[in-house]
Write a protein that holds these residues in place. Structure first.
Motif, PDB file in Angstrom:
ATOM      1  N   GLU A 156       0.835  -1.205   0.000  1.00  0.00           N
ATOM      2  CA  GLU A 156       0.000   0.000   0.000  1.00  0.00           C
ATOM      3  C   GLU A 156       0.873   1.259   0.000  1.00  0.00           C
ATOM      4  N   LEU A 157       1.942   1.253   0.783  1.00  0.00           N
ATOM      5  CA  LEU A 157       2.868   2.392   0.809  1.00  0.00           C
ATOM      6  C   LEU A 157       3.528   2.582  -0.553  1.00  0.00           C
ATOM      7  N   LYS A 158       3.983   1.479  -1.158  1.00  0.00           N
ATOM      8  CA  LYS A 158       4.618   1.562  -2.476  1.00  0.00           C
ATOM      9  C   LYS A 158       3.642   2.122  -3.511  1.00  0.00           C
ATOM     10  N   LYS A 159       2.395   1.680  -3.440  1.00  0.00           N
ATOM     11  CA  LYS A 159       1.371   2.128  -4.386  1.00  0.00           C
ATOM     12  C   LYS A 159       1.135   3.635  -4.243  1.00  0.00           C
ATOM     13  N   ARG A 160       0.970   4.096  -3.000  1.00  0.00           N
ATOM     14  CA  ARG A 160       0.710   5.521  -2.766  1.00  0.00           C
ATOM     15  C   ARG A 160       1.922   6.366  -3.158  1.00  0.00           C
ATOM     16  N   ILE A 161       3.126   5.876  -2.878  1.00  0.00           N
ATOM     17  CA  ILE A 161       4.347   6.587  -3.252  1.00  0.00           C
ATOM     18  C   ILE A 161       4.405   6.735  -4.771  1.00  0.00           C
ATOM     19  N   HIS A 162       4.112   5.652  -5.492  1.00  0.00           N
ATOM     20  CA  HIS A 162       4.137   5.697  -6.954  1.00  0.00           C
ATOM     21  C   HIS A 162       3.098   6.689  -7.487  1.00  0.00           C
ATOM     22  N   GLU A 163       1.892   6.687  -6.893  1.00  0.00           N
ATOM     23  CA  GLU A 163       0.839   7.617  -7.314  1.00  0.00           C
ATOM     24  C   GLU A 163       1.304   9.069  -7.132  1.00  0.00           C
ATOM     25  N   LEU A 164       1.865   9.344  -5.968  1.00  0.00           N
ATOM     26  CA  LEU A 164       2.345  10.706  -5.685  1.00  0.00           C
ATOM     27  C   LEU A 164       3.484  11.098  -6.629  1.00  0.00           C
ATOM     28  N   LYS A 166       3.957  10.071  -9.630  1.00  0.00           N
ATOM     29  CA  LYS A 166       3.351  10.357 -10.937  1.00  0.00           C
ATOM     30  C   LYS A 166       2.701  11.737 -10.938  1.00  0.00           C
ATOM     31  N   GLU A 167       1.918  12.038  -9.885  1.00  0.00           N
ATOM     32  CA  GLU A 167       1.254  13.333  -9.772  1.00  0.00           C
ATOM     33  C   GLU A 167       2.257  14.479  -9.803  1.00  0.00           C
ATOM     34  N   LEU A 168       3.401  14.265  -9.168  1.00  0.00           N
ATOM     35  CA  LEU A 168       4.421  15.301  -9.052  1.00  0.00           C
ATOM     36  C   LEU A 168       5.369  15.327 -10.254  1.00  0.00           C
ATOM     37  N   GLY A 169       5.194  14.365 -11.172  1.00  0.00           N
ATOM     38  CA  GLY A 169       6.038  14.313 -12.361  1.00  0.00           C
ATOM     39  C   GLY A 169       7.448  13.856 -12.069  1.00  0.00           C
ATOM     40  N   LEU A 170       7.606  13.002 -11.055  1.00  0.00           N
ATOM     41  CA  LEU A 170       8.941  12.541 -10.669  1.00  0.00           C
ATOM     42  C   LEU A 170       9.319  11.210 -11.326  1.00  0.00           C
ATOM     43  N   VAL A 171       8.352  10.559 -11.991  1.00  0.00           N
ATOM     44  CA  VAL A 171       8.639   9.295 -12.688  1.00  0.00           C
ATOM     45  C   VAL A 171       8.277   9.418 -14.154  1.00  0.00           C
TER      46      VAL A 171
END
Length: 171
Positions: A156-164, A166-171
């Motif tokens: 769940e932490l990994k999923k939320r980190i990935h979502e954030l 993406k939102e922030l344009g870091l990946v």
């Protein structure tokens, strides 16, 4: 459409900052455009001291501004408040960056440690060293501690980190 999204984010931020009362103050300010703290208190039926506290919180985060006008007859100063949402995207980005930092720290803790738990809700999850200190018995109920499977939390932490990210344009 972008205006509606910005308003939704502004109201969510207000809720985080000052709860339902902050949301009501922002709605009243949006409606009036510019108002004194007393006018906002009257419009929202929220105590004037609480309205002032919310306005100062909004001012500190650069989401509200005011102009000061002196009444020539009484000599009193009146403060006319208005919303200023130009910095909203920057504020939201900073908030998301802080959340990302917190989540990364939590993920590190969850993956670096082995945890133990008795299985009873509300009882503490202990690190190996803490469990050893208690001789692998729950400090609350005395039940034997078992290795705690935190894989769902980690995912769940990994999923939320990935979502954030993406939102922030870091990946």
């Amino acid at each position: 459409m972008a205006r509606r999204k910005g308003r939704k984010e502004l109201l969510e931020l207000a809720m985080d900052m000052g709860g339902e009362e902050a949301v009501e103050v922002i709605k009243a300010l949006e409606k009036k455009g510019e108002a004194t703290d007393e006018e906002l208190a009257e419009a929202t039926e929220i105590r004037v001291n609480t309205v002032r506290k919310i306005l100062y919180m909004l001012y500190d985060t650069k989401l509200a501004d005011f102009k000061r006008i002196r009444d020539k007859e009484t000599g009193w100063y009146y403060y006319y408040w208005r919303l200023d949402t130009k910095r909203l995207p920057e504020i939201l980005r900073a908030k998301k960056m802080e959340e990302l930092k917190t989540l990364r720290r939590m993920l590190e803790e969850e993956t670096q440690e082995i945890y133990y738990h008795c299985g009873n809700p509300g009882h503490p999850k202990l690190t190996f060293d803490e469990a050893l200190e208690y001789e692998f018995q729950c400090p609350i109920c005395g039940a034997m501690l078992q290795e705690y499977d935190n894989s769902a939390i980690v995912e769940e932490l990994k999923k939320r980190i990935h979502e954030l990210e993406k939102e922030l344009g870091l990946v």
